[in-house]
Design a protein around this motif. Structure first.
Motif, PDB file in Angstrom:
ATOM      1  N   GLY A   1      34.015   3.153 -59.300  1.00 24.76           N
ATOM      2  CA  GLY A   1      33.412   1.838 -59.137  1.00 24.76           C
ATOM      3  C   GLY A   1      33.598   1.214 -57.769  1.00 24.76           C
ATOM      4  O   GLY A   1      32.630   0.767 -57.149  1.00 24.76           O
ATOM      5  N   PRO A   2      34.832   1.153 -57.242  1.00 19.46           N
ATOM      6  CA  PRO A   2      35.018   0.522 -55.925  1.00 19.46           C
ATOM      7  C   PRO A   2      34.213   1.187 -54.817  1.00 19.46           C
ATOM      8  O   PRO A   2      33.678   0.501 -53.939  1.00 19.46           O
ATOM      9  N   LEU A   3      34.108   2.516 -54.850  1.00 16.87           N
ATOM     10  CA  LEU A   3      33.310   3.213 -53.841  1.00 16.87           C
ATOM     11  C   LEU A   3      31.834   2.881 -53.982  1.00 16.87           C
ATOM     12  O   LEU A   3      31.154   2.570 -52.989  1.00 16.87           O
ATOM     13  N   PHE A   4      31.344   2.910 -55.224  1.00 13.72           N
ATOM     14  CA  PHE A   4      29.932   2.614 -55.448  1.00 13.72           C
ATOM     15  C   PHE A   4      29.614   1.173 -55.058  1.00 13.72           C
ATOM     16  O   PHE A   4      28.535   0.887 -54.524  1.00 13.72           O
ATOM     17  N   ALA A   5      30.539   0.259 -55.329  1.00 13.06           N
ATOM     18  CA  ALA A   5      30.312  -1.144 -54.976  1.00 13.06           C
ATOM     19  C   ALA A   5      30.127  -1.303 -53.470  1.00 13.06           C
ATOM     20  O   ALA A   5      29.288  -2.091 -53.018  1.00 13.06           O
ATOM     21  N   ARG A   6      30.887  -0.557 -52.678  1.00 16.77           N
ATOM     22  CA  ARG A   6      30.755  -0.640 -51.222  1.00 16.77           C
ATOM     23  C   ARG A   6      29.400  -0.124 -50.746  1.00 16.77           C
ATOM     24  O   ARG A   6      28.900  -0.544 -49.701  1.00 16.77           O
ATOM     25  N   LEU A   7      28.824   0.800 -51.505  1.00 14.10           N
ATOM     26  CA  LEU A   7      27.537   1.380 -51.127  1.00 14.10           C
ATOM     27  C   LEU A   7      26.353   0.559 -51.624  1.00 14.10           C
ATOM     28  O   LEU A   7      25.207   0.848 -51.271  1.00 14.10           O
ATOM     29  N   THR A   8      26.622  -0.451 -52.426  1.00 16.59           N
ATOM     30  CA  THR A   8      25.548  -1.265 -52.984  1.00 16.59           C
ATOM     31  C   THR A   8      24.947  -2.162 -51.913  1.00 16.59           C
ATOM     32  O   THR A   8      25.662  -2.840 -51.175  1.00 16.59           O
TER      33      THR A   8
ATOM     34  N   LEU B   1      33.401  -7.090 -55.837  1.00 16.76           N
ATOM     35  CA  LEU B   1      34.177  -7.490 -57.014  1.00 16.76           C
ATOM     36  C   LEU B   1      33.615  -6.955 -58.316  1.00 16.76           C
ATOM     37  O   LEU B   1      34.250  -7.098 -59.369  1.00 16.76           O
ATOM     38  N   ALA B   2      32.437  -6.351 -58.282  1.00 15.44           N
ATOM     39  CA  ALA B   2      31.784  -5.923 -59.521  1.00 15.44           C
ATOM     40  C   ALA B   2      32.691  -5.085 -60.429  1.00 15.44           C
ATOM     41  O   ALA B   2      32.749  -5.330 -61.642  1.00 15.44           O
ATOM     42  N   PRO B   3      33.425  -4.093 -59.903  1.00 13.24           N
ATOM     43  CA  PRO B   3      34.288  -3.321 -60.808  1.00 13.24           C
ATOM     44  C   PRO B   3      35.344  -4.175 -61.507  1.00 13.24           C
ATOM     45  O   PRO B   3      35.679  -3.934 -62.672  1.00 13.24           O
TER      46      PRO B   3
END
Length: 280
Positions: free
Chosen positions: A150-157, A194-196
């Motif tokens: 999640g934290p990695l994907f959030a950065r790529l959003t 913060l999404a995760p």
């Protein structure tokens, strides 16, 4: 109303060590509006004028971690804390018995408030949300954000990915500028990161399943469900259980509407809420 104008009409209020964005409009019966994940109180921008015209004193707020409220990093967000902050806001404003309208993430906050003091909530209206944790169907993006990646994907959003995710839960067309405003609210102060942490509400729903199911089923006040059946997350598949457990409730089912009734069908949603909240 565009997002910048919405923000200009509110203020940040300090509650329990956090600053929350709050708007108040109108005079009359008090009603509080709770928004969903991952957006903000701006989702209600098309609803509020109708409620004010119907004689309501409308309070809307960005929950902690959303919109223009504080977004503390490393914080353990929980539905219980959000309910604490709503109660603290009511205390600050001198709000006694009140009506409540909630959508998505906000319905879990509403269920916790119902569990604490159901007599305080004189009328309750709920829009598409995971009222029963076992019926909640997170979309792939949510599952990924809720995973260890999640934290990695959030950065790529970015806005393109965010809007694509929103379109996946919408059924009726929504203008591009509305989706842009939803992104603006979500990404304020890098809120996308913060999404995760915010998605831990999925775990909260499992842990507190019995408490929150009981709070919904035992509530004795007037109850309205405004529902978009085309919602893949909490759509038509939720309605049979709601009708079984709360047969006396009022149901406004909006054909062709997905996860955001107040955004996809603003006039129909506002009409249903206004009639319900101002009934004798």
């Amino acid at each position: 109303m565009r997002y910048a104008d919405w923000i200009a009409g509110g203020e940040r209020v300090e509650l329990d060590g956090h600053r929350l964005f709050v708007r108040q409009e109108g005079e009359g019966r008090p009603v509080t509006l709770l928004h969903g994940f991952p957006t903000s109180s701006h989702d209600w921008a098309w609803t509020v004028p109708s409620l004010v015209a119907a004689g309501c004193r409308v309070t809307s707020l960005d929950l902690l971690g959303f919109g223009h409220s504080d977004k503390p990093r490393g914080h353990r967000y929980s539905i219980h804390e959000q309910a604490d902050l709503v109660e603290a806001l009511w205390g600050r404003l001198g709000t006694g018995p009140t009506m409540l309208v909630a959508h998505d993430y906000g319905v879990s906050v509403a269920q916790e408030l119902l569990a604490r003091d159901p007599g305080r909530l004189t009328r309750t209206a709920l829009l598409n949300g995971g009222l029963y944790g076992d019926l909640h169907r997170p979309v792939p993006v949510q599952r990924l954000l809720h995973s260890p990646l999640g934290p990695l994907f959030a950065r790529l959003t970015d806005e393109k990915r965010f809007v694509a995710g929103l379109r996946g839960v919408l059924s009726r067309p929504v203008p591009d500028e509305v989706l842009h405003d939803m992104w603006t609210a979500a990404d304020h102060e890098d809120g996308r990161l913060l999404a995760p942490r915010l998605l831990r509400y999925i775990d909260d729903r499992r842990v507190h399943f019995d408490r929150w199911s009981a709070s919904l089923e035992r509530y004795e006040g007037p109850l309205l469900f405004v529902w978009g059946p085309e919602d893949p997350v909490s759509g038509a598949h939720v309605l049979p259980r709601l009708r079984e457990r709360r047969p006396e409730a009022t149901f406004t089912v909006l054909p062709g509407v997905g996860h955001y009734p107040q955004v996809e069908a603003p006039e129909e949603t506002a009409e249903a809420l206004s009639a319900f909240l101002t009934a004798p």
